[in-house]
Each structure stands twice: as structure tokens, then as C-alpha cells.
Design a protein around this motif. Sequence first.
Motif, PDB file in Angstrom:
ATOM      1  N   GLY A 184       0.817  -1.215   0.000  1.00 25.45           N
ATOM      2  CA  GLY A 184       0.000   0.000   0.000  1.00 25.45           C
ATOM      3  C   GLY A 184       0.843   1.254   0.000  1.00 25.45           C
ATOM      4  O   GLY A 184       1.907   1.307  -0.627  1.00 25.45           O
ATOM      5  N   GLY A 185       0.399   2.238   0.764  1.00 25.54           N
ATOM      6  CA  GLY A 185       0.974   3.576   0.739  1.00 25.54           C
ATOM      7  C   GLY A 185       2.497   3.637   0.897  1.00 25.54           C
ATOM      8  O   GLY A 185       3.165   4.379   0.185  1.00 25.54           O
ATOM      9  N   VAL A 243       4.073   2.481  -2.336  1.00 21.78           N
ATOM     10  CA  VAL A 243       3.789   3.384  -3.448  1.00 21.78           C
ATOM     11  C   VAL A 243       4.656   4.641  -3.307  1.00 21.78           C
ATOM     12  O   VAL A 243       5.232   5.129  -4.275  1.00 21.78           O
ATOM     13  CB  VAL A 243       2.285   3.719  -3.510  1.00 21.78           C
ATOM     14  N   TRP A 275       1.235   9.462 -12.003  1.00 24.18           N
ATOM     15  CA  TRP A 275      -0.143   9.600 -11.520  1.00 24.18           C
ATOM     16  C   TRP A 275      -1.012  10.561 -12.299  1.00 24.18           C
ATOM     17  O   TRP A 275      -2.230  10.530 -12.204  1.00 24.18           O
ATOM     18  CB  TRP A 275      -0.132  10.002 -10.038  1.00 24.18           C
ATOM     19  N   ALA A 288     -10.529   5.788  -1.641  1.00 22.90           N
ATOM     20  CA  ALA A 288      -9.745   4.544  -1.698  1.00 22.90           C
ATOM     21  C   ALA A 288      -8.568   4.664  -0.760  1.00 22.90           C
ATOM     22  O   ALA A 288      -7.774   5.599  -0.856  1.00 22.90           O
ATOM     23  CB  ALA A 288      -9.240   4.291  -3.119  1.00 22.90           C
ATOM     24  N   ARG A 289      -8.472   3.731   0.145  1.00 23.32           N
ATOM     25  CA  ARG A 289      -7.351   3.710   1.084  1.00 23.32           C
ATOM     26  C   ARG A 289      -7.455   2.464   1.944  1.00 23.32           C
ATOM     27  O   ARG A 289      -8.396   1.702   1.837  1.00 23.32           O
ATOM     28  CB  ARG A 289      -7.323   4.964   1.957  1.00 23.32           C
ATOM     29  N   LYS A 313      -9.045   6.034   9.753  1.00 22.84           N
ATOM     30  CA  LYS A 313      -9.460   6.565   8.453  1.00 22.84           C
ATOM     31  C   LYS A 313     -10.978   6.680   8.316  1.00 22.84           C
ATOM     32  O   LYS A 313     -11.478   7.276   7.367  1.00 22.84           O
ATOM     33  CB  LYS A 313      -8.850   5.752   7.318  1.00 22.84           C
ATOM     34  N   TYR A 329      -7.981  -3.544  -4.766  1.00 18.28           N
ATOM     35  CA  TYR A 329      -7.297  -2.243  -4.834  1.00 18.28           C
ATOM     36  C   TYR A 329      -5.806  -2.415  -5.128  1.00 18.28           C
ATOM     37  O   TYR A 329      -5.102  -3.154  -4.454  1.00 18.28           O
ATOM     38  CB  TYR A 329      -7.482  -1.560  -3.484  1.00 18.28           C
ATOM     39  N   ASP A 330      -5.341  -1.751  -6.168  1.00 18.21           N
ATOM     40  CA  ASP A 330      -3.910  -1.712  -6.488  1.00 18.21           C
ATOM     41  C   ASP A 330      -3.632  -0.389  -7.193  1.00 18.21           C
ATOM     42  O   ASP A 330      -4.532   0.457  -7.299  1.00 18.21           O
ATOM     43  CB  ASP A 330      -3.497  -2.928  -7.329  1.00 18.21           C
ATOM     44  N   ILE A 331      -2.419  -0.203  -7.701  1.00 15.72           N
ATOM     45  CA  ILE A 331      -2.105   1.109  -8.276  1.00 15.72           C
ATOM     46  C   ILE A 331      -2.914   1.406  -9.537  1.00 15.72           C
ATOM     47  O   ILE A 331      -3.228   2.553  -9.813  1.00 15.72           O
ATOM     48  CB  ILE A 331      -0.581   1.306  -8.532  1.00 15.72           C
ATOM     49  N   ALA A 374      -6.251   2.498  -8.315  1.00 17.31           N
ATOM     50  CA  ALA A 374      -6.070   3.807  -7.671  1.00 17.31           C
ATOM     51  C   ALA A 374      -6.087   4.911  -8.722  1.00 17.31           C
ATOM     52  O   ALA A 374      -6.809   5.898  -8.596  1.00 17.31           O
ATOM     53  CB  ALA A 374      -4.760   3.826  -6.878  1.00 17.31           C
ATOM     54  N   GLY A 413      -1.413  10.932   3.235  1.00 22.33           N
ATOM     55  CA  GLY A 413      -2.623  10.827   2.409  1.00 22.33           C
ATOM     56  C   GLY A 413      -2.357  11.175   0.969  1.00 22.33           C
ATOM     57  O   GLY A 413      -3.034  12.024   0.379  1.00 22.33           O
ATOM     58  N   THR A 414      -1.367  10.503   0.375  1.00 22.15           N
ATOM     59  CA  THR A 414      -0.944  10.865  -0.984  1.00 22.15           C
ATOM     60  C   THR A 414      -2.012  10.615  -2.047  1.00 22.15           C
ATOM     61  O   THR A 414      -1.925  11.192  -3.122  1.00 22.15           O
ATOM     62  CB  THR A 414       0.325  10.088  -1.382  1.00 22.15           C
ATOM     63  N   SER A 415      -3.002   9.759  -1.769  1.00 30.35           N
ATOM     64  CA  SER A 415      -4.009   9.524  -2.810  1.00 30.35           C
ATOM     65  C   SER A 415      -4.727  10.831  -3.155  1.00 30.35           C
ATOM     66  O   SER A 415      -5.113  11.035  -4.309  1.00 30.35           O
ATOM     67  CB  SER A 415      -5.008   8.452  -2.378  1.00 30.35           C
ATOM     68  N   LYS A 462      -2.766  12.582  -5.817  1.00 32.79           N
ATOM     69  CA  LYS A 462      -2.929  11.962  -7.136  1.00 32.79           C
ATOM     70  C   LYS A 462      -4.248  12.403  -7.754  1.00 32.79           C
ATOM     71  O   LYS A 462      -4.336  12.643  -8.957  1.00 32.79           O
ATOM     72  CB  LYS A 462      -2.920  10.440  -7.016  1.00 32.79           C
TER      73      LYS A 462
END
Length: 545
Positions: free
Chosen positions: A29-30, A33, A299, A349-350, A356, A416-418, A421, A442-444, A447
Motif C-alpha cells: 500500500g501507501g 507506493v 499519476w 480509496a485507502r 481513516k 485495490y492496487d495502483i 487507484a 494521504g498521498t491519494s 494523485k
Amino acid sequence: MKNIAYFTMEIAPTLISDDYSKDFRTYSGGLGVLAGDYFKQATDESRPITFISILWKNGYNKQEIKDGNVIDVVNSNDNWRSYVTDTSKTIMVKIEDFDLTLKIWKFNNGELYMLDADLDCNYDYRYLTYNLYGGNEKFENQAEKERICQEIILGIGGLYALQALDKDISFYHFNDGHAIFAVHRLIREYIERGISFNDAINMVKKVVRFTTHTNVASGNEKHDIAALMRYSANCGLDYRMLENIGGEPYGMTVAALHVSGKVNAVAKVHSKAANILWKYITDAPEIFPITNGVHLPTWQYNDIAEAYKNKDINEISRLHFTHKKDLIDFIYYKNGIKLDKNSLLIGFARRATDYKRWDLFAKIPEALDYVIKAFNVQFVFAGKCHKMDYLGRKYIQNIYELSRKYPNNIVFIEGYDINIAKKLEGGSDIWLNTPNGLEASGTSGMKAAANGCINFSTLDGWWKEACFHGINGFEIHIHDEIQDSNERDIRDCQSLMYYLNNEILPMYINNKDAWKNMMYESIYTVDNYFNTKRMISEYFEKLYI
Ligand SMILES: *Cc1c(COP(=O)(O)O)cnc(C)c1O
């Protein structure tokens, strides 16, 4: 020149392919990534960083929902061979009394070396590099052994690999604490040269750097010192020395804080919380922030990047709509549900874990019912929980239940994967995030913003630094003055619904120009600051000194 060695248990080093069956599954995950984004940035800029990780044959587990229950299945990394080249070098590392042989593979595009124990000569130990974070059936009753041995491979094996590759290293950078046993080997080398233990610690501090990620106390791994000695993680150091480094039980983060000359957290609020959490480690350095960023070529969709460069907000909006339609087609292909392209689509998504708060949006059922019936608001979820996180599992199951109640408005996408995402971040109108103050970064959200998807989040992690409410996104208030967590969640949900009904929906429906400006400002926010280009220069200016 400063040469850096960067150790990470997981990494997602590839660009994202359009072929959803293909993925180099060496991450969960995070954390992985982020390591991958950092690696790609370092490669783009030819920075002198050698990355060390493990070639996982199964990657992390995949999750499916069967009869309303979350099931973990093996996620085999079948295509691994096409991503790496054989360096024809091997090294040995001691595990218990066994001399484990590790093969060193090089990732095809860049200075990433991956260790692999999957060799006949290793007998049952060959399975140690199968399952990221453990869980191989061969070690069923010895999960702790499997984990400690994996960490010996990464940390101590990683050091030997750097020697075998003739790398002369100025700083050892540990991405979280998994590889910290490497320091036992470094200290041992000083002691062998006649230096005292205390002086050796001080010398190690000159070259060890650490990035801390989790501020959830239970997320910081601990082991009894006896177990570390049993599996030979100590490299000849005695009990007292290990106790000095990591305490008893030995904490991986505690150890890293004791032996690192500089330590960073991954956002400003995150560093504040980290300094409070670790205040009792009195000889640790002040934890300062280097806020995470994302690798834009990975991204951000190319067409969006082009339209942004031309400052063409109509084109950004048009292109975003095509990505939204792609996402809707993808959801139809995965779940057989056709969402409405002209109604607001909220993505989420996380990892599913307590802080969270996956179901915050549903805390007031009548309010949720209202936005669905009055405005056809659509929520799309994706994510996994840790195998042992029963609360996280419950969150996913709750979302699944809600998706049965509102099949055309609430969707959960499995696996869930890249790739998923990027689809979700690129195609949603709004990116929702509702952590309660314990978020790392919280980089998503970055993106999403990079593709013109507008953030709507509590002021936690990166969003606390980035949010200009009404300009580049929207905030949700955290009522942390309220003690009772259920009551606090209800108040936070009221805040969420207030902004959704009074600002987001009216703008989305009636003020397309304001919405387009906000999309542009979202992209600007990431392009200007929250990217790995800025992040890597901060690492060189503030951490590798
Ligand atoms: C970006 C990303 C993450 C991290 O996102 P958070 O906002 O920190 O939860 C996790 N998993 C995948 C697959 C990602 O692409």
C-alpha cells in the motif's frame, strides 16, 4: 558526492500500465507506493541513491468479498521475471544457525536491487521472500519468526548487498523501521575496530537517517530481544546492547529513533503528532516534516498535464469527463453497475483501518439517504485492510452492506492496487478523506488533485497544509474537542453533509465555471509543491546532511 542507500520493505517501482492484469506486486500500500514514487523521481534526476528491497514472489494478499465477508487470497507476482535482470551476485546472511543465500536482482529501470531467497539451497527458508509482511503457510505457527527473518534479509542482507555491489555509502536511509537490524551490523563493525558501544552509536548516528510513518502506537512493531537473538538479528551484539538500542520488548521505531542522526515525518501535522508520541525517547532528534509528494509522470494523465500546461480549463474539464466515463465503464466491467456520468461521483480509496473512518459519510443515515435521493450522489470505494485488522474488515463489510442497500449509488471495487487507484483518482469528481487526526500524509489526495479531482477532506496529513477552502478544495471540520468518539463522528459527519449540500452540490450543478477553476487550482497545488520533485530536493537539503 553523497551516496545514499534507501531501504524499503515494499516498493511499487513501475509506471502504471493499461493492462490491468499486469502489476509488479512487490508492495502492499501507501508505504510501497511512496517508495516507488521516490525511486522513479530519483531515476528521472539521476540522483545517487541505491534502493534496496525484496523480490516478493507473492506480493501482498488480495482481498475479495464472498457472501458479505472479506476473504484474503494469495496474490502471486507471476510476471516478476520480466521486470528484473540477474546481477549474478549472491550474498549470505545468517538466520538462526543457517547460512541463507540471497540472490541480488536489479530492477530494469534504475538503481533498485531486490533480494531473493527462493533458491533450492535454502530449503524451507526459500519461502521467506514469498509473502510480503509474512503469512506464508510454511510458517503458519511462526509468524513472528517469518517477519523477523524477512527483516534480517532486508536490513543485514541489504548491507551485504551494497558491499557486493561495491557501493560506497554516505547515508543509510530507512523507510520505516523494518530494516533497522542493519544498524546492529554497522555497530558490530565499529566494535570490531576497538570502538566502545557508546561511541559506536554516536558514529552510526552520523550516517543513519530515518523516515517515520505511523503514529498509531500499535502500528509500531515490537519483538522480544530473546527472539531477535534466537534468529541472529543481533549480529553478535549482546542483550544489554540490544536493550539500549530498542528497549525490551525491542521496538523497531524506538531503535530507529535511538540510532538516527536525523528523523523526518511525512507531513507537518504528522511531525507534530510524532514528536508527542515519541517524547519519552529523550535522546532522539527532533522529528521534522518533509511532506510527501507524488511522481506526476506516474499519476497524472498525460492529456491532463498537457491541458494544464496550456492553462486551458475547458479542456481540463472535458478531458476529466472522459476519464470519468472510463471509470464508469471500468466499474460496469468489474461490478456490473452502470453509474450516471452526469451526477456527482465521489471517490474514496485507502487502507481500511480505524482512524481513516471509512463509514463517516454514513454516520447519519437520513442525511446520506437525502443526498442520494435528491441529487443521485454516487460513492465509489476501494481498499484493503490488514489481514489481522478486524475493525478494518468490519469497515469494508459495512460498505458492502450499504452497497446492497443503494446498489446504484454506493459501489465497492475489489482488488485495490495502483491501477485501480489511478482510475479512481483520475475519474472521480470529488476525493473524500475523513481521517481523525492520525493520518500520515494521504498521498491519494495528491494523485486525485493532479488530475483535476477536487479534494474534500478533514484537515489532516497533507491537506492541512494544502487546503484553501473554496479555492482548491473543501474541508471537513474535525471536532476533536468532543471526547466521545461516536458523538464526534456524528458532528464531523454533519460538517461533511453541510459542505456537500451547501457548497459542493450547488457549485457542481449550477456553477460549472467555478468548478473548472477549482479543478485548475487542484492541479496547480500538486504541480507547484506536493510532488516528488520538491520532496527529493528537501531530502537532499534537510535529511542527507
Ligand atoms: C497512493 C496509494 C496509497 C496511499 O494513499 P493514502 O491516501 O495514503 O491512503 C495506497 N495504496 C495505493 C494502491 C496507492 O496508489
